[in-house]
Design a protein around this motif. Structure first.
Motif, PDB file in Angstrom:
ATOM      1  N   LYS A 200     147.245  47.393  76.551  1.00  0.00           N
ATOM      2  CA  LYS A 200     148.714  47.170  76.028  1.00  0.00           C
ATOM      3  C   LYS A 200     149.711  48.217  76.013  1.00  0.00           C
ATOM      4  O   LYS A 200     149.199  49.422  75.363  1.00  0.00           O
TER       5      LYS A 200
ATOM      6  N   ASP B  82     152.437  47.247  71.391  1.00  0.00           N
ATOM      7  CA  ASP B  82     151.382  46.288  71.436  1.00  0.00           C
ATOM      8  C   ASP B  82     151.955  46.134  69.485  1.00  0.00           C
ATOM      9  O   ASP B  82     152.212  47.697  68.909  1.00  0.00           O
TER      10      ASP B  82
ATOM     11  N   LYS C   5     144.423  40.641  80.401  1.00  0.00           N
ATOM     12  CA  LYS C   5     145.327  39.785  79.964  1.00  0.00           C
ATOM     13  C   LYS C   5     145.002  38.691  79.678  1.00  0.00           C
ATOM     14  O   LYS C   5     145.752  38.586  78.393  1.00  0.00           O
TER      15      LYS C   5
END
Length: 749
Positions: free
Chosen positions: A338, A343, A462
């Motif tokens: 990320k 994040d 993801k």
């Protein structure tokens, strides 16, 4: 201009037509053009100043070289500033404030390239070649140079400058200065004094010279002095450091950047004085910055660089770095799946970069872009590169070290360098356009399938929510983006890519190199599931048969590595040959005739639960560990230990063996020696051999087999007395720290 060594890519007439369509403004597309070359001839001269500065001269030679390759005509170079009607003037200009900035302008029939004081002229020429002549430099060994006997330039009025002053993408391979210049990159050697980049405490005050007589110069932990770091509150340490730097600077008087920075370990001094400073500053960075500031006072015309790394990453509360102190802020702990700004797990780093930005004039951002433990392994992080660089720049960072460890064979190494270099110049560049340009040029007709693979890999990552760690193993994702179903689809993409590239041997090899990480993941996951559905073997009635397709995969993997001149597969320097041999060793399961198969082993000292869960059953599971210490190996840290095998019944054996691993960069050394003893009753043991490891182990085979001849009598118990090396020797960068011993398969036949 076709070359089997991949130096240049030929362009046939269809490719030229494609270039004309892709870059319509390049050739005969404007009402006012400069006919630089006509029918392979030219009246133009490249003019530089009589001073012939290095930047101007390099820029002129670069332009001359590529115009010649495009058209067959080598433009002459002159340092006579006589007014000419047809000339290309290249010169450094005080009007260009950014040292790497440039302008390209046409006026009447002449072309003017002006650059800043460093490499502006060179970068201006590179931009001219790329933007207006269609040249591409995709890697150190693969270029696309269009062939055209007519080069007509449009009217040009272009200025550009980098957003970042220092732009380093760490490239392991020797690529040459031209490749760095073409990608507008700096190198470490260009910026820092030789030998003074990072982790320099051991160089400034060597423990080998001072620890015995002055242990107080070094860090104290738990009441005991050790050689891991320096005691930064000791005035003699400051004096020695300054004296050392004075001597070194006299030898490299032109160098401006000098590192005074912590060694690469987790220790730091906690003596009474240092602890007091840490408490006042709220961070172990406090003693470091105070110390480095004192050093910087002595060298006001130099930049003194230090690390904000692991334990020192948090900024001090009171002391600000001096004006000539550079802080290298490192992201080593962060998740790579990320963008840092998005994040939640990176909150502490986000706070740290903000706080350093408030107090520091020079922040050098050290980022990590690769799986260091397994660089030839799927690591889908391309999507975070731009947002992370944008985040750094937004927080007052203008110097970058992107540690991509770029080398042939590392996952999408060439693409990462191509993309990162352009983002460091312009963080807002069009990533999609840059990526597509690279894929189409580097993989040719196979590019749509490579793109599908990249997009699918990223999509599955993801979807999974997995993090990416820079020291991870592909088994970490065997149930998510590296699931069997996903791998089946990835393989289909590569099958189609190889088919599409079959008529271009160079691009076909590019595709096969891009496939290596997928093959590596398949093989490594298979090792972890040796006899399971994803493993290397099938089992029938107690007989184990290796799967031929898997065996062919390691052969293909090794063959492609050799074809592409790949010389290492991870940060520790694992060679394709070592990986090939250790994998062949690994899949040679020791089941048939192995009297120790699945027999119980006990240990006098419990192995670390970090590796193979510390499960001693791995020592007799029939599978020999290979080069990866995280798979099928057990580790002991800085100690001696005994292993005892119970064969469950008395037997007569011929040979007894036990194996160890060497991975010095991971602090793993072969044991100093192994003594083997046998017994029938488990009480009275007889020695059958005592094998010592010879040499200092600065270089060693990855796998070592301790082989003993069994006595011609009944035995039931086998004992191994393993003598650890205990400490890393003087040649090691972390000398004095504990060393590991890793043991794998016990085989009795």
């Amino acid at each position: 201009m076709k070359n089997s060594s991949n130096q240049f890519k030929s362009v046939n007439s269809l490719k030229v037509l494609f270039c004309l369509l892709l870059f319509p403004f390049q050739f005969n597309s404007y009402s006012k053009t400069i006919p630089l070359v006509t029918n392979g001839k030219s009246d133009y001269v490249i003019v530089i100043s009589s001073k012939e500065t290095e930047s101007e001269k390099k820029a002129a030679l670069l332009l001359q070289k590529y115009v010649s390759q495009i058209s067959g005509f080598g433009l002459p170079i002159s340092n006579q500033l006589v007014k000419r009607k047809k000339a290309i003037y290249i010169n450094i200009s005080n009007a260009i404030q950014n040292p790497d900035g440039f302008s390209i302008k046409t006026k009447n029939e002449s072309l003017f390239i002006e650059g800043g004081s460093k490499k502006g002229c060179i970068y201006g020429v590179v931009t001219l070649l790329e933007k207006y002549m269609g040249c591409r430099n995709y890697s150190a060994t693969y270029k696309d140079i269009p062939f055209n006997k007519n080069i007509n330039l449009p009217e040009i009025n272009l200025t550009d400058a980098p957003k970042n002053d220092c732009r380093i993408v760490y490239i392991v391979d020797k690529v040459g200065q031209e490749f760095y210049d073409w990608n507008r990159l700096n190198s470490v050697d260009e910026i820092f004094a030789e030998g003074y980049y990072v982790h320099t405490f051991g160089k400034l005050v060597p423990w080998q010279e001072y620890f015995k007589t002055h242990p107080e110069y070094f860090s104290e932990m738990n009441g005991k002095r050790n050689i891991d770091q320096l005691c930064l509150s000791n005035p003699d340490v400051l004096k020695l450091t300054i004296e050392k730097l004075k001597k070194e600077m006299a030898l490299q008087s032109n160098e401006n950047y000098w590192s005074v920075s912590q060694n690469d370990n987790f220790s730091y001094c906690q003596c009474e004085k240092c602890s007091k400073i840490i408490a006042e500053e709220g961070s172990p960075s406090g003693p470091i910055i105070r110390f480095v500031n004192e050093v910087a006072k002595q060298f006001p015309d130099k930049i003194i660089s230090t690390l904000a790394y692991e334990y020192s990453r948090k900024a001090p509360l009171i002391t600000k770095p001096a004006k000539n102190v550079q802080v290298m802020l490192c992201t080593i702990e962060l998740n790579r799946s990320k963008a840092i700004e998005d994040d939640k797990g990176s909150e502490s780093f986000k706070n740290d970069i903000i706080e350093w930005g408030k107090i520091c004039n020079h922040i050098y951002l050290w980022d990590y872009d690769i799986d260091f433990a397994n660089s030839v392994s799927p690591f889908p992080n391309l999507h975070v590169l731009q947002p992370n660089i944008q985040f750094f720049v937004k927080n007052n960072v203008s110097a970058h070290f992107q540690q991509a460890n770029a080398s042939v064979g590392s996952e999408f190494s060439e693409l990462k360098v191509y993309l990162l270099s352009r983002l460091l110049w312009n963080p807002n560049a069009d990533v999609s356009q840059i990526t597509n340009e690279f894929l189409e040029g580097y993989y040719g007709k196979a590019s749509p399938w490579i793109k599908k693979y990249i997009e699918k890999l990223e999509s599955e990552l993801k979807k999974s929510g997995d993090g990416l760690d820079i020291y991870e193993h592909p088994t970490s994702h065997q149930n998510t983006f590296l699931s069997q179903n996903n791998i089946n689809e990835y393989n289909t993409f590569f099958d189609n890519a190889e088919k599409a590239a079959q008529n271009d041997a160079t691009q076909l090899l590019h595709v096969k190199v891009a496939r290596l990480p997928l093959q590596f993941a398949i093989m490594e996951i298979g090792k972890n599931d040796m006899f399971g559905p994803r493993g290397w073997y099938t089992e029938k009635n107690g007989d184990y048969t290796v799967i031929p397709e898997k065996v062919q995969m390691i052969e293909d993997f090794y063959s492609v590595c050799n074809q592409a001149n790949i010389d290492h597969l991870n940060e520790s320097g694992l060679t394709p040959k070592s990986y090939y041999e250790s994998t062949k060793r690994f899949i040679d399961v020791q089941v048939k005739g192995n009297l120790s198969f699945k027999k119980k082993v006990t240990s006098s000292q419990t192995p670390s639960p970090q590796y193979s869960k510390g499960d001693l059953a791995y020592l007799t599971n029939g599978v020999r560990g290979d080069s990866n210490y995280k798979v099928h190996w057990l580790g002991w840290d800085g100690i001696d230990f005994d292993l005892t095998l119970d064969l469950e019944k008395t037997v007569k054996a011929k040979t007894i063996e036990i194996s160890s691993l060497w991975d010095a960069k991971s602090w793993i050394l072969h044991p100093a020696g192994v003594r083997c003893l046998v017994s029938e009753n488990g009480k009275d043991f007889t020695e059958v051999g005592n094998i010592q490891t010879e040499g200092n182990q600065e270089k060693a085979d990855v796998n070592k087999v301790f082989l003993f001849n069994a006595p011609q009598k009944n035995i039931r118990y086998v004992k191994f007395e393993v003598k650890g090396t205990k400490q890393l020797p003087q040649w090691h960068p972390s000398a004095g720290s504990k060393s590991w011993v890793f043991i794998d398969e016990i085989v009795v036949k």
